[in-house]
Write a protein that holds these residues in place. Structure first.
Motif, PDB file in Angstrom:
ATOM      1  N   SER A  25      -2.602   1.546 -12.251  1.00  0.00           N
ATOM      2  CA  SER A  25      -3.984   1.174 -11.991  1.00  0.00           C
ATOM      3  C   SER A  25      -4.416   1.683 -10.618  1.00  0.00           C
ATOM      4  N   PRO A  26      -5.229   2.735 -10.572  1.00  0.00           N
ATOM      5  CA  PRO A  26      -5.675   3.246  -9.285  1.00  0.00           C
ATOM      6  C   PRO A  26      -6.584   2.264  -8.541  1.00  0.00           C
ATOM      7  N   HIS A  65       0.833  -1.206   0.000  1.00  0.00           N
ATOM      8  CA  HIS A  65       0.000   0.000   0.000  1.00  0.00           C
ATOM      9  C   HIS A  65       0.865   1.253   0.000  1.00  0.00           C
ATOM     10  N   MET A  66       1.934   1.253   0.805  1.00  0.00           N
ATOM     11  CA  MET A  66       2.828   2.401   0.858  1.00  0.00           C
ATOM     12  C   MET A  66       3.510   2.618  -0.497  1.00  0.00           C
ATOM     13  N   ASP A  67       3.955   1.538  -1.127  1.00  0.00           N
ATOM     14  CA  ASP A  67       4.587   1.648  -2.436  1.00  0.00           C
ATOM     15  C   ASP A  67       3.616   2.205  -3.479  1.00  0.00           C
ATOM     16  N   SER A  81       3.799   5.704  -5.619  1.00  0.00           N
ATOM     17  CA  SER A  81       3.649   5.711  -7.071  1.00  0.00           C
ATOM     18  C   SER A  81       2.560   6.688  -7.507  1.00  0.00           C
ATOM     19  N   LYS A  82       1.501   6.761  -6.735  1.00  0.00           N
ATOM     20  CA  LYS A  82       0.403   7.676  -7.054  1.00  0.00           C
ATOM     21  C   LYS A  82       0.872   9.130  -6.960  1.00  0.00           C
ATOM     22  N   VAL A  83       1.629   9.436  -5.910  1.00  0.00           N
ATOM     23  CA  VAL A  83       2.101  10.803  -5.712  1.00  0.00           C
ATOM     24  C   VAL A  83       3.058  11.217  -6.818  1.00  0.00           C
ATOM     25  N   THR A  84       3.914  10.293  -7.237  1.00  0.00           N
ATOM     26  CA  THR A  84       4.879  10.626  -8.278  1.00  0.00           C
ATOM     27  C   THR A  84       4.273  10.561  -9.676  1.00  0.00           C
ATOM     28  N   GLY A  85       3.058  10.051  -9.775  1.00  0.00           N
ATOM     29  CA  GLY A  85       2.384  10.024 -11.067  1.00  0.00           C
ATOM     30  C   GLY A  85       2.647   8.783 -11.896  1.00  0.00           C
TER      31      GLY A  85
END
Length: 65
Positions: free
Chosen positions: A38-39, A24-26, A30-34
């Motif tokens: 797959s969200p 989940h942390m990884d 990844s979401k923050v860095t763009g």
């Protein structure tokens, strides 16, 4: 792919919780860095963590042995 966490022992659930928390942390990074492909994967992991926490709590209060 439906995973069955109810068949795992207490110690396996604890290790699975740690594994899912790391994943989940990884995914959050990844979401923050763009770079999150797959969200929906983030949602699945969060729900799996909740399921594992529920089963761990059932062991702790004595509903499962």
């Amino acid at each position: 792919m439906k995973t069955s966490f109810s068949e795992l022992s207490y110690k396996e659930l604890l290790s699975k919780k740690e594994e899912l928390a790391k994943k989940h942390m990884d995914l959050r990074f990844s979401k923050v860095t763009g770079h999150l492909e797959s969200p929906i994967e983030l949602r699945k992991v969060r729900r799996n963590i909740a399921t594992v926490n529920t089963l761990i709590h059932a062991y702790q209060i004595g509903l499962k042995k």
